[in-house]
Design a protein around this motif. Sequence first.
Motif, PDB file in Angstrom:
ATOM      1  N   LEU A 243       0.831  -1.203   0.000  1.00  0.00           N
ATOM      2  CA  LEU A 243       0.000   0.000   0.000  1.00  0.00           C
ATOM      3  C   LEU A 243       0.862   1.249   0.000  1.00  0.00           C
ATOM      4  CD1 LEU A 243      -2.619  -0.890   2.792  1.00  0.00           C
ATOM      5  CD2 LEU A 243      -2.831  -1.274   0.331  1.00  0.00           C
ATOM      6  N   SER A 244       0.333   2.316  -0.595  1.00  0.00           N
ATOM      7  CA  SER A 244       0.933   3.648  -0.488  1.00  0.00           C
ATOM      8  C   SER A 244      -0.198   4.657  -0.429  1.00  0.00           C
ATOM      9  CB  SER A 244       1.837   3.940  -1.681  1.00  0.00           C
ATOM     10  OG  SER A 244       2.257   5.302  -1.664  1.00  0.00           O
ATOM     11  N   VAL A 245      -0.114   5.600   0.506  1.00  0.00           N
ATOM     12  CA  VAL A 245      -1.129   6.662   0.564  1.00  0.00           C
ATOM     13  C   VAL A 245      -0.790   7.773  -0.421  1.00  0.00           C
ATOM     14  CG1 VAL A 245      -1.563   6.141   2.996  1.00  0.00           C
ATOM     15  CG2 VAL A 245      -0.046   8.040   2.401  1.00  0.00           C
ATOM     16  N   THR A 246       0.365   7.692  -1.080  1.00  0.00           N
ATOM     17  CA  THR A 246       0.804   8.707  -2.034  1.00  0.00           C
ATOM     18  C   THR A 246       0.660   8.148  -3.440  1.00  0.00           C
ATOM     19  OG1 THR A 246       2.431   9.471  -0.406  1.00  0.00           O
ATOM     20  CG2 THR A 246       2.698  10.240  -2.675  1.00  0.00           C
ATOM     21  N   PRO A 247      -0.352   8.568  -4.196  1.00  0.00           N
ATOM     22  CA  PRO A 247      -0.547   7.998  -5.535  1.00  0.00           C
ATOM     23  C   PRO A 247       0.620   8.258  -6.472  1.00  0.00           C
ATOM     24  CG  PRO A 247      -2.035   9.863  -5.161  1.00  0.00           C
ATOM     25  CD  PRO A 247      -1.416   9.521  -3.838  1.00  0.00           C
ATOM     26  N   GLY A 248       1.434   9.295  -6.189  1.00  0.00           N
ATOM     27  CA  GLY A 248       2.594   9.570  -7.027  1.00  0.00           C
ATOM     28  C   GLY A 248       3.652   8.485  -6.970  1.00  0.00           C
ATOM     29  N   CYS A 249       3.612   7.626  -5.958  1.00  0.00           N
ATOM     30  CA  CYS A 249       4.583   6.535  -5.833  1.00  0.00           C
ATOM     31  C   CYS A 249       4.097   5.242  -6.476  1.00  0.00           C
ATOM     32  CB  CYS A 249       4.882   6.262  -4.358  1.00  0.00           C
ATOM     33  SG  CYS A 249       5.713   7.598  -3.483  1.00  0.00           S
ATOM     34  N   LEU A 250       2.804   5.130  -6.746  1.00  0.00           N
ATOM     35  CA  LEU A 250       2.243   3.843  -7.148  1.00  0.00           C
ATOM     36  C   LEU A 250       2.858   3.295  -8.433  1.00  0.00           C
ATOM     37  CD1 LEU A 250      -1.575   4.235  -6.399  1.00  0.00           C
ATOM     38  CD2 LEU A 250       0.083   2.847  -5.168  1.00  0.00           C
TER      39      LEU A 250
END
Length: 395
Positions: A243-250
């Motif tokens: 999981l990542s709460v930062t969509p820029g990392c996905l």
Amino acid sequence: MPHMPLEQPPTRIAALADQCVQCGLCLPVCPTYALGRNEAESPRGRIAIAAALARGAADPTAELRAHLDHCLGCLSCQQACPAGVQYDELLIETRALLGPAPQRPQRLLSLLRRPTLLRALRRIGSALRATRWRRLLSARLPARSPWRVALQLLPDAPTAPLPQGDPAPTELALFPGCVASVEDAEAQQAALALLRAAGFQVQVLPAFCCGAMDLHDGDSAPAARAAERVRQAWQASGASRLLSVTPGCLGTLRRALPGVPVLDPWSLLAESAERLCFRPLPLRVALHLPCTQVNVARSEAAMLQLLRRVPGLDVVPLPRPPHCCGAAGSHLLEFPEQAAQLRDATLQPLAALAPARLLSSNIGCRLHLATGAGAASWITQHPLSLLAQQLENHP
């Protein structure tokens, strides 16, 4: 100055470019094309430039590569493309071929990629009351200085502590990232609280950079090292979903971990929405949907579903277009004037909407929007933070 022609132009870039049928359906959704209606600043134009560079038909002059450097990588064009052009791959490989742009702020980005150092500097700045003098200092720097932009982006509030996951190995692992682990730690804590309330257990991986900025800036060697570090941390976790709460990392995490489910928390929370109960909040909020939320995570429907479960909360998504706020990783540091134009266009509807808060799920977008003209009168917040604050039985 012009450079020597590229040697051994890679055939993959040419093959990716050949997928484009030059239909022009990408033009209406391209934010940089909208600024000046310059074909070279459009996806179609950039694809033609990449193909010419790959085939050795053009030299990588400073003027030519500037059009590629200006691209935000928002991928709205990829979603609109009827031919299925893999624009993200084409852009990454072409930039890797050219290498990092000359104006890239290497020292500043090196600092941003080191969350332990960044957090220590934030603590020192808080002790010295840096918010009192940072505006004066930034005003003394050149208008186009990336350090000036970085100082303006710095939030006034102190950073939250790092999130603490469940002690035992779990099915879900949260990737904190670099800047996000410092400036968006509150949202990561909120994600853990919401997921636990929904019945999930989550472990938290070490905080480090996933390599997104390097990958998208053409700096291949550090991007490859970051990807390997991601793989090692993932293998050590024993988890099955990341999981990542930062969509820029996905997108970068998915590239480093092919075959691994890499997602943001919204879809999981929406699937278990009946377990979540929220306190009323009679408030109007404007919701900014980052490009990566729409074009990579594709979880905006789940986000809206959860926010609208808060009784009394009036959620108004900002209109699209404009399609990008201009933050786009390191773009706002390298091209502050263009980034400011796109930001101001994004913020323009706020006056009529008159929200009490402005929500955005990407830390770069949220900091960028907060510096915009008139944005200071609105509280900026991650949507997960708002939900966790209204969660029943949550302190």
